[in-house]
Every structure is written in C-alpha cells, then in structure tokens.
Design an enzyme around this catalytic site. Structure first.
Site, PDB file in Angstrom:
ATOM      1  N   ASN A  24       0.841  -1.184   0.000  1.00  0.00           N
ATOM      2  CA  ASN A  24       0.000   0.000   0.000  1.00  0.00           C
ATOM      3  C   ASN A  24       0.888   1.250   0.000  1.00  0.00           C
ATOM      4  OD1 ASN A  24      -2.330   1.662   0.303  1.00  0.00           O
ATOM      5  ND2 ASN A  24      -3.337   0.020   1.449  1.00  0.00           N
ATOM      6  N   HIS A  73      22.818   3.249  12.690  1.00  0.00           N
ATOM      7  CA  HIS A  73      23.965   4.108  12.989  1.00  0.00           C
ATOM      8  C   HIS A  73      24.455   3.794  14.400  1.00  0.00           C
ATOM      9  CE1 HIS A  73      23.081   6.434   9.393  1.00  0.00           C
ATOM     10  NE2 HIS A  73      21.807   6.363   9.748  1.00  0.00           N
ATOM     11  N   ALA A  83      -0.300  -1.649   8.908  1.00  0.00           N
ATOM     12  CA  ALA A  83      -0.003  -0.239   8.664  1.00  0.00           C
ATOM     13  C   ALA A  83       0.936   0.334   9.717  1.00  0.00           C
ATOM     14  CB  ALA A  83      -1.309   0.553   8.649  1.00  0.00           C
ATOM     15  N   ALA A 113      -0.435  -3.615  13.182  1.00  0.00           N
ATOM     16  CA  ALA A 113      -0.237  -2.213  12.823  1.00  0.00           C
ATOM     17  C   ALA A 113       0.524  -1.484  13.918  1.00  0.00           C
ATOM     18  CB  ALA A 113      -1.593  -1.548  12.581  1.00  0.00           C
ATOM     19  N   THR A 173      11.862  -5.579  16.636  1.00  0.00           N
ATOM     20  CA  THR A 173      13.247  -5.493  17.092  1.00  0.00           C
ATOM     21  C   THR A 173      13.905  -6.862  17.233  1.00  0.00           C
ATOM     22  OG1 THR A 173      12.583  -5.544  19.421  1.00  0.00           O
ATOM     23  CG2 THR A 173      12.758  -3.373  18.384  1.00  0.00           C
ATOM     24  N   LYS A 174      13.101  -7.936  17.153  1.00  0.00           N
ATOM     25  CA  LYS A 174      13.611  -9.305  17.270  1.00  0.00           C
ATOM     26  C   LYS A 174      12.953 -10.166  16.199  1.00  0.00           C
ATOM     27  CE  LYS A 174      14.424  -9.125  22.224  1.00  0.00           C
ATOM     28  NZ  LYS A 174      14.065  -9.630  23.543  1.00  0.00           N
ATOM     29  N   ARG A 230       0.189 -14.667  19.952  1.00  0.00           N
ATOM     30  CA  ARG A 230      -0.378 -16.010  19.914  1.00  0.00           C
ATOM     31  C   ARG A 230       0.006 -16.698  18.618  1.00  0.00           C
ATOM     32  NH1 ARG A 230      -4.785 -16.041  16.495  1.00  0.00           N
ATOM     33  NH2 ARG A 230      -5.695 -14.037  16.004  1.00  0.00           N
TER      34      ARG A 230
END
Length: 199
Positions: free
Chosen positions: A83, A113, A140, A158, A163-164, A181
């Site tokens: 989208n 960085h 989204a 959304a 991060t993992k 779940r």
C-alpha cells in the site's frame, strides 16, 4: 576492504562516499519515474520495478509513492502487494517472499547508525539484511529494524516496531513487537473478532 565491501559486510562505514551518493541518485531518478506514473499505467510501473529492484516476481503491485535508498538490494517474490508509502531502507539486501502484504506507511530498514556520538557525527552507518517469509501480512505503520527475519504465514500488527526475529505462524504486535499467539483453529473460523468466515 573498500567502502562497498564494508557496506555489504555489516561493518561500520561512512556513507558520505561520493560514488555511493551518485548510485543513490540514480535510484532516486528511477523512483521519481515510478512515483509519477498515472493509475492506469500498470505496465509501465511493472517495467520500472524490474529496472529498480534486484528481483521482482509476477503479479507484484506497489501503490505509489514508494521510497527506497537503493532499489537494487530489494528482492520481491510473486504476488507482493504494498500500500501507500512503503519505505525500503535497502542499504543491505531485503528479501520478501511470495504473497506478502504491506499496509500503508511500512518501513523496512536494513541500515543503522552507531550509538557512539563521534561516529554519528562522521555519518557512520552499518547495514544488516532483512528477510520476510512467504504469506506474511505487515500492518499499517509497522517498522522492521536491521537484521530481522519474519517467518512464513505470520502477521505483524499495525504500528509494531519489530526489534527481534518473529517465527512462522504467529500474530505479533507492539513496541517492541512480541508474539501474542499462534495462528490456529479460531482463525480458520473467524476473520475479524467474532465475524465468521462464510466463503
């Protein structure tokens, strides 16, 4: 090791190199052409994506505007849908499987960085590839950080910040994104809350 080798290795390098900047400008020129297409120019869009990306499968549809750092480091499978405002920070490779859906305003980032201030003043950067499996839905506004792998058939909610790594067959959401779940029998019966699948 030259700057391009460092860029591809995951090591720190300085992204102010003039040759790198020229290559990025060439990508931006192609992106400009893609984003300036009319809604009826689907064949033209498909042809531009083939010039821009390292790989693009059959039946891929990306709603402009699209943003990418390089384009040539992005690999799309078949039947990928994105989208509005997909942002691909593809300083390293981004691998996207078949039948993946991106909601609006998703960012997939391979670049980061260093936290150390003096390195950031010199515009130091590192890049780690991202891998998204088959049949993944990314909701989204989600952000996928460098080095992440998302397994087949998973859903990223959304607004999540991933991060993992996320395994296959789960619903994961949040900031930071965590598994809520496994996808199971209820999902075969209901498509949204208590709305039954009737097709």
């Amino acid at each position: 090791m030259n700057v391009k080798e460092r860029m591809a290795s995951g090591k720190i390098y300085f992204c102010t190199d003039e040759e790198l900047m020229k290559e990025q400008t060439a990508c931006l020129e192609i992106l400009y052409d893609f984003n300036a297409t009319r809604p009826t120019e689907s064949d033209k869009r498909a042809a531009i994506l083939k010039r821009l990306f390292a790989e693009v499968g059959e039946n891929c549809y990306i709603e402009p505007p699209l943003h990418a750092n390089w384009g040539k480091h992005t690999h799309f499978g078949n039947n990928v849908y994105a989208n509005f405002n997909l942002t691909l920070v593809d300083d390293a490779d981004i691998y996207v499987g078949d039948s993946v859906m991106f909601g609006p305003n998703v960012t997939v980032a391979t670049a980061g960085h260093p936290v150390e201030p003096s390195l950031r003043r010199k515009v130091a950067q590192f890049n780690i590839p991202v891998k998204i499996g088959n049949n993944v839905w990314i909701g989204a506004g989600a952000v996928i950080l460098p080095g992440i792998t998302i397994g087949d058939d998973s859903v990223i909610g959304a607004g999540s910040v991933v991060t993992k790594d996320i395994p296959s067959g789960v619903v994961a959401a949040g900031n930071p994104c965590r598994i809520l779940r496994e996808i199971g029998e209820r999902d075969r019966l209901y498509y949204y809350k208590n709305r039954e699948i009737d097709i």
